[in-house]
Scaffold this motif. Sequence first.
Motif, PDB file in Angstrom:
ATOM      1  N   GLN A 430       0.841  -1.205   0.000  1.00  0.00           N
ATOM      2  CA  GLN A 430       0.000   0.000   0.000  1.00  0.00           C
ATOM      3  C   GLN A 430       0.878   1.258   0.000  1.00  0.00           C
ATOM      4  O   GLN A 430       0.618   2.216  -0.724  1.00  0.00           O
ATOM      5  CB  GLN A 430      -0.933   0.023   1.206  1.00  0.00           C
ATOM      6  CG  GLN A 430      -1.788   1.291   1.219  1.00  0.00           C
ATOM      7  CD  GLN A 430      -2.774   1.331   2.360  1.00  0.00           C
ATOM      8  OE1 GLN A 430      -3.581   0.423   2.512  1.00  0.00           O
ATOM      9  NE2 GLN A 430      -2.719   2.384   3.163  1.00  0.00           N
ATOM     10  N   GLU A 431       1.925   1.242   0.819  1.00  0.00           N
ATOM     11  CA  GLU A 431       2.820   2.395   0.858  1.00  0.00           C
ATOM     12  C   GLU A 431       3.522   2.561  -0.495  1.00  0.00           C
ATOM     13  O   GLU A 431       3.624   3.671  -1.034  1.00  0.00           O
ATOM     14  CB  GLU A 431       3.852   2.208   1.976  1.00  0.00           C
ATOM     15  CG  GLU A 431       4.689   3.445   2.194  1.00  0.00           C
ATOM     16  CD  GLU A 431       5.953   3.188   2.999  1.00  0.00           C
ATOM     17  OE1 GLU A 431       6.020   2.162   3.713  1.00  0.00           O
ATOM     18  OE2 GLU A 431       6.891   3.986   2.890  1.00  0.00           O
ATOM     19  N   ALA A 432       3.977   1.445  -1.042  1.00  0.00           N
ATOM     20  CA  ALA A 432       4.657   1.511  -2.338  1.00  0.00           C
ATOM     21  C   ALA A 432       3.725   2.056  -3.415  1.00  0.00           C
ATOM     22  O   ALA A 432       4.123   2.861  -4.265  1.00  0.00           O
ATOM     23  CB  ALA A 432       5.165   0.121  -2.724  1.00  0.00           C
ATOM     24  N   PHE A 433       2.483   1.645  -3.350  1.00  0.00           N
ATOM     25  CA  PHE A 433       1.477   2.115  -4.311  1.00  0.00           C
ATOM     26  C   PHE A 433       1.395   3.649  -4.298  1.00  0.00           C
ATOM     27  O   PHE A 433       1.438   4.316  -5.341  1.00  0.00           O
ATOM     28  CB  PHE A 433       0.137   1.482  -3.946  1.00  0.00           C
ATOM     29  CG  PHE A 433      -1.049   2.001  -4.685  1.00  0.00           C
ATOM     30  CD1 PHE A 433      -1.322   1.578  -5.978  1.00  0.00           C
ATOM     31  CD2 PHE A 433      -1.919   2.915  -4.097  1.00  0.00           C
ATOM     32  CE1 PHE A 433      -2.430   2.047  -6.658  1.00  0.00           C
ATOM     33  CE2 PHE A 433      -3.020   3.400  -4.769  1.00  0.00           C
ATOM     34  CZ  PHE A 433      -3.276   2.962  -6.052  1.00  0.00           C
ATOM     35  N   GLY A 434       1.302   4.218  -3.095  1.00  0.00           N
ATOM     36  CA  GLY A 434       1.250   5.674  -2.975  1.00  0.00           C
ATOM     37  C   GLY A 434       2.503   6.326  -3.527  1.00  0.00           C
ATOM     38  O   GLY A 434       2.431   7.347  -4.225  1.00  0.00           O
ATOM     39  N   ARG A 435       3.656   5.718  -3.257  1.00  0.00           N
ATOM     40  CA  ARG A 435       4.913   6.320  -3.722  1.00  0.00           C
ATOM     41  C   ARG A 435       5.064   6.194  -5.236  1.00  0.00           C
ATOM     42  O   ARG A 435       5.603   7.097  -5.908  1.00  0.00           O
ATOM     43  CB  ARG A 435       6.092   5.670  -3.000  1.00  0.00           C
ATOM     44  CG  ARG A 435       6.212   6.143  -1.526  1.00  0.00           C
ATOM     45  CD  ARG A 435       7.184   5.304  -0.721  1.00  0.00           C
ATOM     46  NE  ARG A 435       8.490   5.181  -1.351  1.00  0.00           N
ATOM     47  CZ  ARG A 435       9.302   4.137  -1.180  1.00  0.00           C
ATOM     48  NH1 ARG A 435       8.945   3.127  -0.384  1.00  0.00           N
ATOM     49  NH2 ARG A 435      10.459   4.089  -1.781  1.00  0.00           N
ATOM     50  N   ILE A 436       4.580   5.095  -5.781  1.00  0.00           N
ATOM     51  CA  ILE A 436       4.659   4.932  -7.246  1.00  0.00           C
ATOM     52  C   ILE A 436       3.816   6.014  -7.932  1.00  0.00           C
ATOM     53  O   ILE A 436       4.229   6.635  -8.921  1.00  0.00           O
ATOM     54  CB  ILE A 436       4.175   3.521  -7.659  1.00  0.00           C
ATOM     55  CG1 ILE A 436       5.160   2.459  -7.156  1.00  0.00           C
ATOM     56  CG2 ILE A 436       4.002   3.424  -9.170  1.00  0.00           C
ATOM     57  CD1 ILE A 436       4.607   1.038  -7.158  1.00  0.00           C
ATOM     58  N   LEU A 437       2.625   6.272  -7.372  1.00  0.00           N
ATOM     59  CA  LEU A 437       1.781   7.315  -7.978  1.00  0.00           C
ATOM     60  C   LEU A 437       2.458   8.687  -7.890  1.00  0.00           C
ATOM     61  O   LEU A 437       2.357   9.498  -8.819  1.00  0.00           O
ATOM     62  CB  LEU A 437       0.404   7.348  -7.319  1.00  0.00           C
ATOM     63  CG  LEU A 437      -0.531   6.203  -7.717  1.00  0.00           C
ATOM     64  CD1 LEU A 437      -1.852   6.295  -6.958  1.00  0.00           C
ATOM     65  CD2 LEU A 437      -0.818   6.210  -9.223  1.00  0.00           C
ATOM     66  N   VAL A 438       3.135   8.927  -6.784  1.00  0.00           N
ATOM     67  CA  VAL A 438       3.866  10.196  -6.667  1.00  0.00           C
ATOM     68  C   VAL A 438       4.954  10.259  -7.739  1.00  0.00           C
ATOM     69  O   VAL A 438       5.120  11.279  -8.430  1.00  0.00           O
ATOM     70  CB  VAL A 438       4.467  10.353  -5.257  1.00  0.00           C
ATOM     71  CG1 VAL A 438       5.444  11.522  -5.230  1.00  0.00           C
ATOM     72  CG2 VAL A 438       3.358  10.564  -4.227  1.00  0.00           C
ATOM     73  N   GLU A 439       5.693   9.157  -7.907  1.00  0.00           N
ATOM     74  CA  GLU A 439       6.741   9.144  -8.946  1.00  0.00           C
ATOM     75  C   GLU A 439       6.127   9.412 -10.321  1.00  0.00           C
ATOM     76  O   GLU A 439       6.657  10.192 -11.115  1.00  0.00           O
ATOM     77  CB  GLU A 439       7.465   7.786  -8.966  1.00  0.00           C
ATOM     78  CG  GLU A 439       8.283   7.481  -7.720  1.00  0.00           C
ATOM     79  CD  GLU A 439       9.376   8.510  -7.448  1.00  0.00           C
ATOM     80  OE1 GLU A 439       9.870   9.125  -8.413  1.00  0.00           O
ATOM     81  OE2 GLU A 439       9.709   8.724  -6.263  1.00  0.00           O
ATOM     82  N   LEU A 440       4.988   8.763 -10.588  1.00  0.00           N
ATOM     83  CA  LEU A 440       4.371   8.943 -11.908  1.00  0.00           C
ATOM     84  C   LEU A 440       3.842  10.364 -12.087  1.00  0.00           C
ATOM     85  O   LEU A 440       3.796  10.879 -13.206  1.00  0.00           O
ATOM     86  CB  LEU A 440       3.246   7.917 -12.107  1.00  0.00           C
ATOM     87  CG  LEU A 440       3.726   6.473 -12.278  1.00  0.00           C
ATOM     88  CD1 LEU A 440       2.535   5.513 -12.319  1.00  0.00           C
ATOM     89  CD2 LEU A 440       4.575   6.313 -13.546  1.00  0.00           C
ATOM     90  N   SER A 441       3.462  10.997 -10.989  1.00  0.00           N
ATOM     91  CA  SER A 441       2.966  12.367 -11.095  1.00  0.00           C
ATOM     92  C   SER A 441       4.100  13.319 -11.471  1.00  0.00           C
ATOM     93  O   SER A 441       3.859  14.475 -11.827  1.00  0.00           O
ATOM     94  CB  SER A 441       2.296  12.810  -9.791  1.00  0.00           C
ATOM     95  OG  SER A 441       3.272  13.083  -8.801  1.00  0.00           O
ATOM     96  N   ARG A 442       5.339  12.847 -11.382  1.00  0.00           N
ATOM     97  CA  ARG A 442       6.484  13.665 -11.818  1.00  0.00           C
ATOM     98  C   ARG A 442       6.823  13.418 -13.284  1.00  0.00           C
ATOM     99  O   ARG A 442       7.629  14.128 -13.858  1.00  0.00           O
ATOM    100  CB  ARG A 442       7.731  13.329 -10.984  1.00  0.00           C
ATOM    101  CG  ARG A 442       7.588  13.671  -9.519  1.00  0.00           C
ATOM    102  CD  ARG A 442       8.959  13.663  -8.828  1.00  0.00           C
ATOM    103  NE  ARG A 442       8.816  14.145  -7.467  1.00  0.00           N
ATOM    104  CZ  ARG A 442       8.786  13.370  -6.384  1.00  0.00           C
ATOM    105  NH1 ARG A 442       8.939  12.059  -6.515  1.00  0.00           N
ATOM    106  NH2 ARG A 442       8.632  13.869  -5.182  1.00  0.00           N
TER     107      ARG A 442
END
Length: 840
Positions: A430-442
Amino acid sequence: MVADMSGGCHDRPASEPDLPAPPDLPASEPDLSVLAEIQQRVLWLATRIVDAANHDRDTGDGVKVGGHQASSASLVTAMTALYFAYLDAPDRVSVKPHASPVFHAIQYLLGNLDRGYLPTLRAFGGLQSYPSRTKDPDGVDFSTGSVGLGAAAPLFAAATRRYVDAHFGARPRSRYVALLGDAELDEGNIWEAIADPATDGLGDVLWIVDVNRQSLDRVVPGVRIAQWEQQFAAAGWHVTEAKYGRRLQAAFAQPGGAALRDWIDAMPNEHYQSLFGLQPADVRARFCDGAPAAVAAFCAGLADDDLASLVTDLAGHDLGALLAAFAECDQAKDRPSVVFAYTIKGWGLPIAGNPRNHSALLSTTQIDRLREQTGLTPGTEWDRLDPMTSAGQWAAARREHLTRVPAAPAPLVAVPDSAGLRAGRPTSTQEAFGRILVELSRAQSVAPYLVTTAPDVATSTNLAGFINRMGVFSPAARRAWSQDPVLKWAEGPAGQHIELGISEMNLFLLLGQLGLAWDLSGQPLLPVGTVYDPFVLRGLDAFIYSVYSGARFIVAGTPSGVTLAPEGGAHQSTITASVGLELPNVTFIEPAYATALDWLLCGALQSVAAANAGAGGPAPAGAGGPAPAEAGSYYFRLTTRSIDQQPFQAARDRLGDAMLRRQVLAGAYRLVDASAAAQAGAPEVCLAASGAVLPEVLVAAAELADEGIAASVVDVTSADRLYRAWQRTLRQAVRTATTPSLPGALRGAFPAGARGVAPGAGSPAAQHPGSGGSAGVPVVTAHDAASHTLSWLGSALGVPAVSLGVDSFGQSGSVADLYRANDLDSGSIVNAALAALSLR
Ligand SMILES: Cc1ncc(C[n+]2csc(CCOP(=O)(O)OP(=O)(O)O)c2C)c(N)n1
Ligand SMILES: [Mg+2]
């Protein structure tokens, strides 16, 4: 009153029907007498389409075909008014499920449906019983069938358009129309949809409620409509009625007419409906039963026939009144509108108003009479409107008016193979999921198209990082009254998170429409939703509805399983993995490690991007090889349990990124490879598991190794992809009467000896050394979900299998407590391995 009496348009189909070129018409104003002629033909065709399905075809199986002539007749006037007078090409319409014959009749008259389809209602490959976007040939805008959902869909399509216009520039205006039955208003999802602030202020929405006062079983008791109208008004809707026909309105204006009106308004549905089954001579006594003297006096001035037709003169069958109501709604530009259109179920048919008419079919004699009344013969009954008549010319002009300019294909959104997540320390999916979305938002190539949504669980499902960067969508900027140092909740038109109230129905309806934005708004999006995993089931019918409609999106169910230990049984999901595996058009994915999730999520986004760009085919190949060719949605089942990432890194070092990524995407890879020990003669067992239980499985494998047993561990990242691959080879074998081979995904991940008695083509069991005997290497499956989800692996591999999982409701406790209670602790997994070995 009386009690509660109180599509789309189309891209031109490939095969052109034989219509003449549209004549020059002074086209904009419809002539009501022409529309009346058209609606009579629509009534005939809709009725005959159902009749042909039941009487012209021999299905040979004795199963009733069915169809709904009465429900269809009820909407003939409203749909004639819409398609032949009101709609413009960009408008989109959701048609009540049981009025599908009316839709097809209209599309036929407009020239958008080949004549050959007319006798194919409910036949294989023919017209579907209920409007289907994906299977009907004539341009259905919204699938319907499960009442309530199709009706709400246009509201979310309008919300999607508002989002698209705000982010990508305004498109030509569409109006989103829903035609729904009055009993559909019993469905809770209707009220959830209109109450959500995300649907506030949508001035392009028009709902038309077919108030025929009947549901399936009965006449709807009492008088409901005032309450419904208040509920819509309270939700900020513009509410109007098309209630009394023009003759009734004229009667009300006469002396004594007010008493007549009051009497009709107060009459319960049951009383009013009973008038329809009567001969005109009997209507007076029934109508005046219990009425004040003034009403009886008013009626005394009317002949029996006139009275009978007067008191059943409803505006839902008055074309002019309906068009006026629609026009009034167009003026309400700052909020959705609803018209309560009073109708007669079975209007114009001998079954009109009969409380038992929901599934009633006209007899052949009655059909013959209707054909004759319509001025047709058995030789002309399927004809289109004569192009030499005003009605035929009007239909041709409307066909032109409703023809859409096909949208230019959208460029493909380039999603990378990986968001580049760094995953050294222990972390949860779940934490990784949130961080992946942040990375993709960049990532500039992806970020503009991402849109997230959640039913009041955005922050507790780790969307906060994305929301901080991208903001929350609101049609207008909203002032923030408090500042949170951790979470910025900045609301405005540029925001890319759509927050919903707690309605999982709304979540899946919105995801469905975001996932159809490429079609309904000409703008591909990458929709990502989150929901607490157990509540996937709360929204399941809407989930099914949306994927049945062909929508592509990503949903993360998180946290899942009994691993959510202290939260207890009400929040612990058990059967959701099975649901994900079994749902068509959905790929179910449950990774354990952060990097695997990164690859899988990017692969899923690639696939959604490709499908939503209209490419439809497999996702583009990335460096690690193409993601599997899928054109559906994705369901990730995640957890908040933080786990050590080192075992994945070890597999990465052993297999290399390219090979590992390919296997992770294919559904399984070998996390621990014990084949060397097996080849050295140790008895061999394979432990296959998904998700949060991997740490226990790894401990069990180590304990088994200590005892001299070679235990390989397979991390099943997608039971769904594995199962599908297996089923594909089996079905292929069944269809071609050949020997099935073991699919590559299983061959690649499972130790050679674990493919015992189900050998791949040319790889019989005997060829595998160390297989531990003729029955091959036994398998233990472990999953924080129903044990059934992975239990088929034994059969696929042709080996003995022991499946561990959660087969009872959860309860509060620690992870260790809950795993022990469900035999998912390492000791139980060791015992399961020994049991499996003894089964050889
Ligand atoms: C979710 C769901 N539940 C039950 C049904 C079965 N069903 C089909 S139509 C119907 C009654 C609908 O009445 P109404 O909406 O008033 O439509 P009408 O036929 O009167 O126009 C029911 C219960 C269904 N299609 N979907
Ligand atoms: Mg009804």
